[in-house]
Scaffold this motif. Structure first.
Motif, PDB file in Angstrom:
ATOM      1  N   THR A  15       0.846  -1.188   0.000  1.00  0.00           N
ATOM      2  CA  THR A  15       0.000   0.000   0.000  1.00  0.00           C
ATOM      3  C   THR A  15       0.880   1.237   0.000  1.00  0.00           C
ATOM      4  OG1 THR A  15      -0.117  -0.046   2.425  1.00  0.00           O
ATOM      5  CG2 THR A  15      -1.929  -1.067   1.215  1.00  0.00           C
ATOM      6  N   TYR A  16       0.305   2.307  -0.547  1.00  0.00           N
ATOM      7  CA  TYR A  16       0.981   3.607  -0.526  1.00  0.00           C
ATOM      8  C   TYR A  16      -0.016   4.649  -0.064  1.00  0.00           C
ATOM      9  CZ  TYR A  16       3.024   7.994  -2.105  1.00  0.00           C
ATOM     10  OH  TYR A  16       3.509   9.273  -2.154  1.00  0.00           O
ATOM     11  N   GLU A  21       2.935  10.047   2.139  1.00  0.00           N
ATOM     12  CA  GLU A  21       3.975   9.651   1.183  1.00  0.00           C
ATOM     13  C   GLU A  21       4.796   8.478   1.712  1.00  0.00           C
ATOM     14  OE1 GLU A  21       6.274  13.027   0.016  1.00  0.00           O
ATOM     15  OE2 GLU A  21       4.638  13.901  -1.159  1.00  0.00           O
ATOM     16  N   THR A  22       4.084   7.503   2.278  1.00  0.00           N
ATOM     17  CA  THR A  22       4.763   6.318   2.798  1.00  0.00           C
ATOM     18  C   THR A  22       4.193   5.057   2.151  1.00  0.00           C
ATOM     19  OG1 THR A  22       3.183   6.200   4.646  1.00  0.00           O
ATOM     20  CG2 THR A  22       5.258   7.366   5.031  1.00  0.00           C
ATOM     21  N   ALA A  23       5.048   4.102   1.944  1.00  0.00           N
ATOM     22  CA  ALA A  23       4.660   2.810   1.384  1.00  0.00           C
ATOM     23  C   ALA A  23       4.859   1.729   2.437  1.00  0.00           C
ATOM     24  CB  ALA A  23       5.484   2.490   0.146  1.00  0.00           C
TER      25      ALA A  23
END
Length: 303
Positions: A15-16, A21-23
């Motif tokens: 997931t993003y 702005e993190t995956a």
């Protein structure tokens, strides 16, 4: 290759979050198996996963427990999950039945899809992978097969022992039809597909990729025309133009996923893959080689 001890570990579900702005990786859905489709139900905190191998079951991932578990039915090759207006998940099985999962009680129901009293069958060849999408009403799924341009409307909320569907006929006539992940429904309810057929017009050769529309209100098919690139020098203005390519003649230019018609029109040659109708009515499609994004403005007047 011989002597290479490495093995493919399997496809990861990821997931993003664009707000942070993190995956995040949620791990491998099934060891050794690739992932072809991921559909979240964020309200319930679950994710539906289809594996690329048509011998492995439909998977459910729980975002709270971080666990994958099989739901039982085996989806068709390149199957995808649709979530209807009840929140039930739907997938076409390898036997061309409809599998439905109710996340509220955990029940899985598998039923035949019936058209005019007969069970819906896959197309005449082994390459019958279906593409389907959900209409705005949240209950009608429109479906077309890879090598069969017949359009079906499936009532996902059907009661009883079978699922009812309507045959709307072929979206286009022509030899060797081919439609690859290219069915999308616009906000106005019109259904769009791309279908490649043999070029039997006498105007050039090879294949032609038609944009076709189905109007559910009038129940009519409309061939909106053949894809034509109006900026044919696009390739030479891209970084890919610096690469060396083996073909240089007019029939197979350096961007040889395309070909030219006798009047010089540049049109896709071999395969499209994927298409989407967006909120403002614009349609986007991709061509395999070179990997190209095509933008189709005002499709209703795009003859």
């Amino acid at each position: 290759k011989p002597g290479d001890p490495t093995r493919y570990p399997g496809g990861y579900v990821m997931t993003y979050d664009p707000t942070t702005e993190t995956a995040k990786s949620h791990g491998i859905a099934a060891p050794g198996m690739g992932v072809i489709d991921v559909v979240p139900d964020e309200k319930r905190g679950i994710v539906y996963v289809v594996l690329i191998d048509a011998k492995k079951p439909w998977m459910l991932y729980d975002l709270k427990t971080t666990q994958f578990r099989p739901l039982g039915p085996i989806p068709t090759v390149f199957g995808t999950t649709l979530i209807d207006n009840r929140g039930h998940a739907n997938v076409i099985t390898k036997d061309f039945q409809l599998a439905q999962f109710n996340p509220d009680n955990g029940e899985v129901k598998i039923r035949d899809i019936v058209v005019d009293g007969k069970k819906l069958q896959p197309g005449p060849t082994s390459a019958w992978a279906p593409t389907w999408n959900l209409a705005q009403n949240g209950r009608t799924a429109y479906l077309i097969q890879l090598l069969d341009p017949t359009l079906y409307a499936i009532d996902l909320l059907s009661d009883g022992q079978v699922v009812n569907a309507v045959n709307h006929g072929p979206m286009i006539e022509g030899k060797n039809p081919d439609s690859r992940c290219a069915l999308s429904i616009a906000p106005d309810g019109n259904v769009y597909t791309l279908v490649r057929v043999d070029n039997e017009t006498g105007f050039g050769g090879f294949y032609l990729h038609h944009l076709v529309q189905f109007n559910p209100t009038t129940e009519t098919m409309n061939d909106l025309g053949v894809l034509a690139v109006k900026n044919p020098d696009f390739f030479f203005k891209s970084p890919g133009a610096k690469l060396e390519h083996p073909a240089t003649n007019d029939d197979h230019p350096p961007y040889y996923g395309y070909h030219r018609l006798p009047d010089g029109t540049l049109t896709p040659l071999y395969n499209h893959l994927a298409m989407i109708a967006t909120r403002d009515g614009t349609i986007y499609a991709t061509i395999i080689y070179p990997f190209t994004l095509l933008k189709i403005d005002s499709p209703d007047t795009a003859k």
